[in-house]
Design an enzyme around this catalytic site. Structure first.
Site, short mmCIF file in Angstrom:
data_model
loop_
_atom_site.label_atom_id
_atom_site.label_comp_id
_atom_site.label_asym_id
_atom_site.label_seq_id
_atom_site.Cartn_x
_atom_site.Cartn_y
_atom_site.Cartn_z
N ILE A 5 20.48 -29.36 39.28
CA ILE A 5 19.47 -29.31 38.21
C ILE A 5 20.20 -29.24 36.87
CG2 ILE A 5 17.53 -28.34 39.49
CD1 ILE A 5 18.42 -25.55 38.52
N ILE A 54 26.13 -13.18 52.32
CA ILE A 54 27.33 -14.03 52.39
C ILE A 54 28.34 -13.57 51.35
CG2 ILE A 54 28.22 -16.39 52.30
CD1 ILE A 54 26.16 -16.01 54.51
N GLY A 67 20.80 -28.13 45.47
CA GLY A 67 21.35 -26.81 45.13
C GLY A 67 22.86 -26.77 45.34
N TYR A 122 10.53 -13.13 48.54
CA TYR A 122 11.65 -13.84 49.19
C TYR A 122 11.39 -13.96 50.69
CZ TYR A 122 16.57 -14.76 50.40
OH TYR A 122 17.75 -15.30 50.87
N GLY A 159 25.19 -23.79 43.76
CA GLY A 159 24.98 -22.37 44.06
C GLY A 159 26.11 -21.77 44.88
N GLN A 160 25.93 -20.52 45.29
CA GLN A 160 27.01 -19.82 46.00
C GLN A 160 27.40 -20.57 47.27
OE1 GLN A 160 26.08 -16.25 48.17
NE2 GLN A 160 28.17 -15.51 48.16
N ILE A 187 14.31 -29.68 43.14
CA ILE A 187 13.54 -29.64 44.38
C ILE A 187 12.04 -29.63 44.13
CG2 ILE A 187 13.49 -27.10 44.64
CD1 ILE A 187 14.12 -27.70 47.67
#
Ligand code: SER
Length: 324
Positions: free
Chosen positions: A44, A182, A17, A152, A20-21, A64
């Site tokens: 990915i 974040i 990942g 989640y 990502g952020q 993943i």
């Protein structure tokens, strides 16, 4: 070398990942600390690394949900530490719960099994989303009730338990933090309940009126990206003998609502305006999360200490977005 690390481990790292952020900034920081060639950016096909992230070190296609791909990459690069940052954020996970489970838990299981077989340490983030309505909301303790009602949250709690299980049963060195929202200026988060705390700065920088999806009084823990990255690496470098907890530590830097952030922005941009445009789905998720977490275990067990409060973060965000 970063000033916050005194002694460094020799390590070969895979970030799953990496675009990502958090992954995009963590990859660059890890490369600056451990050497670019020792940090593999896993990606990915639909989110390939670009620019500096791609050019500054090795990259490998690592989905993943594809255990073979993870194992091949770990073997090829002799990886000893995996930072698993693949996940759907809370709002997207509510829209696509099956996929959220597949990535969040199925993916984590793949990582842990490979870590068990190939002797890797594993970092997997948990979240404020690992708590629910019946968790104490103020100063949420490290060890408390965790009955979230979002997919989640379900994946985060199950992930915490699975990581602890692999540590106790198979001695895999698993470690984790419960990230708050974040805030960062580089890569957008995308699909989280706390995304508004990033978007508000972009709106302010563009001179636009911000439409807040969460209501005034919706307090949530937040953290500026440099603190989140430092927490992650410091935990992975922490002396394991001092860790009573592992998966996952509460960490926080501030507890804020839309009005608090607005006031901090107004100090620099007095013309800034915000109005409320409530999103009931996001509000319901936010209402089930803590107002403020107690992170004293992280402070005690591995010396966690945030550097950025709301005002320091606001100043840096507005400077990096060229607003002041
Ligand atoms: N930032 C995440 C979200 O809002 C919470 O960990 O989904």
């Amino acid at each position: 070398m970063q000033p916050f690390l005194v002694e460094l481990k020799m390590t070969k790292i895979l970030i799953i990942g990496s675009t990502g952020q958090i992954g995009s900034e963590l990859t660059m920081l890890l490369r600056s600390i451990y050497g670019a060639s020792n940090v593999v950016a896993g990606f990915i096909e639909s989110a390939k690394p670009q620019g500096e992230l791609f050019e500054s070190g090795p990259a490998a296609a690592v989905d993943i949900t594809n255990a073979q791909q993870i194992a091949d990459t770990v073997r090829k690069y002799r990886i000893d530490t995996v930072y698993n940052l693949a996940a759907l954020l809370s709002a997207v996970a509510e829209d696509r719960p099956q996929l959220a489970w597949h990535i969040g838990l199925g993916g984590l299981f793949n990582v842990l099994e490979i870590a068990r077989e190939m002797h890797c340490a594993v970092f997997t983030p948990s979240s404020i989303g690992a708590f629910g309505h019946n968790t104490p909301k103020i100063n949420t303790p490290q060890d408390t009730i965790q009955r979230p009602q979002t997919m989640y949250g379900v994946t985060k709690v199950a992930g915490e338990l699975l990581c602890d299980y692999y540590h106790k049963r198979f001695a895999v060195d698993t470690r984790s933090v419960r990230y708050p929202g974040i805030v960062s200026s580089l890569t957008a988060p995308g699909g989280g309940t706390t995304d508004y705390a990033v978007e508000i700065y972009h709106a302010a920088a563009r001179g636009e009126t911000f439409q807040s999806p969460l209501l005034a009084g919706t307090f949530l823990d937040m953290m500026y990206m440099p603190d989140a990255l430092r927490a992650t690496i410091e935990l992975m470098e922490a002396n394991p003998d001092r860790l009573i907890h592992r998966n996952a530590f509460n960490i926080t830097a501030m507890s804020v609502d839309p009005e608090t952030i607005k006031s901090a922005i107004l100090k620099w941009l007095p013309e800034f305006k915000m109005e409320y445009c409530p999103n009931s789905a996001l509000q319901a998720i936010a209402d089930s999360w803590p107002d403020s977490m107690d992170d004293s275990c992280a402070r005690l067990e591995w010396g966690w200490l945030p550097k950025y409060d709301l005002h320091a973060m606001t100043l840096e965000m507005l400077i990096s977005l060229n607003a002041i």
